[in-house]
Design a protein around this motif. Sequence first.
Motif, short mmCIF file in Angstrom:
data_model
loop_
_atom_site.label_atom_id
_atom_site.label_comp_id
_atom_site.label_asym_id
_atom_site.label_seq_id
_atom_site.Cartn_x
_atom_site.Cartn_y
_atom_site.Cartn_z
N ILE A 254 0.80 -1.09 0.14
CA ILE A 254 -0.07 0.15 -0.16
C ILE A 254 1.09 1.16 0.11
CG2 ILE A 254 -1.74 1.38 1.09
CD1 ILE A 254 -2.69 -1.23 2.41
N LEU A 255 0.58 2.10 -1.05
CA LEU A 255 1.40 3.18 -1.18
C LEU A 255 0.63 4.54 -1.00
CD1 LEU A 255 3.25 2.40 -4.69
CD2 LEU A 255 4.02 1.98 -2.13
N THR A 256 0.99 5.50 -0.07
CA THR A 256 0.11 6.84 0.22
C THR A 256 1.09 7.75 -0.43
OG1 THR A 256 -0.92 5.91 2.11
CG2 THR A 256 -0.88 8.36 1.79
N VAL A 257 0.38 8.30 -1.34
CA VAL A 257 1.08 9.58 -2.10
C VAL A 257 0.51 10.95 -1.91
CG1 VAL A 257 1.49 10.38 -4.44
CG2 VAL A 257 1.57 8.21 -4.10
N SER A 258 1.32 11.84 -1.62
CA SER A 258 0.80 13.24 -1.23
C SER A 258 2.02 14.12 -1.46
CB SER A 258 0.51 13.39 0.31
OG SER A 258 1.68 13.43 1.05
N VAL A 259 1.74 15.38 -1.55
CA VAL A 259 2.71 16.28 -1.82
C VAL A 259 3.46 16.86 -0.77
CG1 VAL A 259 1.75 17.04 -4.17
CG2 VAL A 259 1.18 18.33 -2.04
#
Length: 172
Positions: free
Chosen positions: A85-90
């Motif tokens: 599970i990858l969580t992507v944000s800036v």
Amino acid sequence: MTQQRTGVATFKGNPITLIGPELKVGDAAPDFKLNRNLLEEATLQDFAGKVKLISVVPSLDTGTCDAQTRRFNTEAADLGEHVVILTVSVDLPFAQARWCGAAGVDQVVTLSDYKARSFGEAYGVLIDELQLDMRAIFVLDENDRIAYVEYLGEMSEHPNYEQAIAAVKALR
């Protein structure tokens, strides 16, 4: 010219413009270059051979993003080692690490799109007006084909957790 999509999403009821294509089930997932920390990058190839649930959030320091990331962290325990599970944000990588430590989140890989926002553009989630990534879920099979996608119409709403997890379990 980069594709702009209007009329498909809002933030607190106000229209926003998404940059990039709308990906569909069956599409090949675009490669990405995201930061694990300030110096180390990650690409799609780093997770080769695994089923990937990519949870995109605008910022971990908001209530919905916090809840979404905690939920997938909890779900990860039942998905097995063949799933990542990858969580992507800036958010900056050290802000992500700080948040994970404070929240006790240790089953999710956080990746930052802060440098070039290229993930946001490639996956059609970059919000032009805010330079944040719009909330979305992508489930990729072990061959990096999109098996499930959910673009949220309103940034402050939660994704359909049950459908996303069901899509992952169908691929194991």
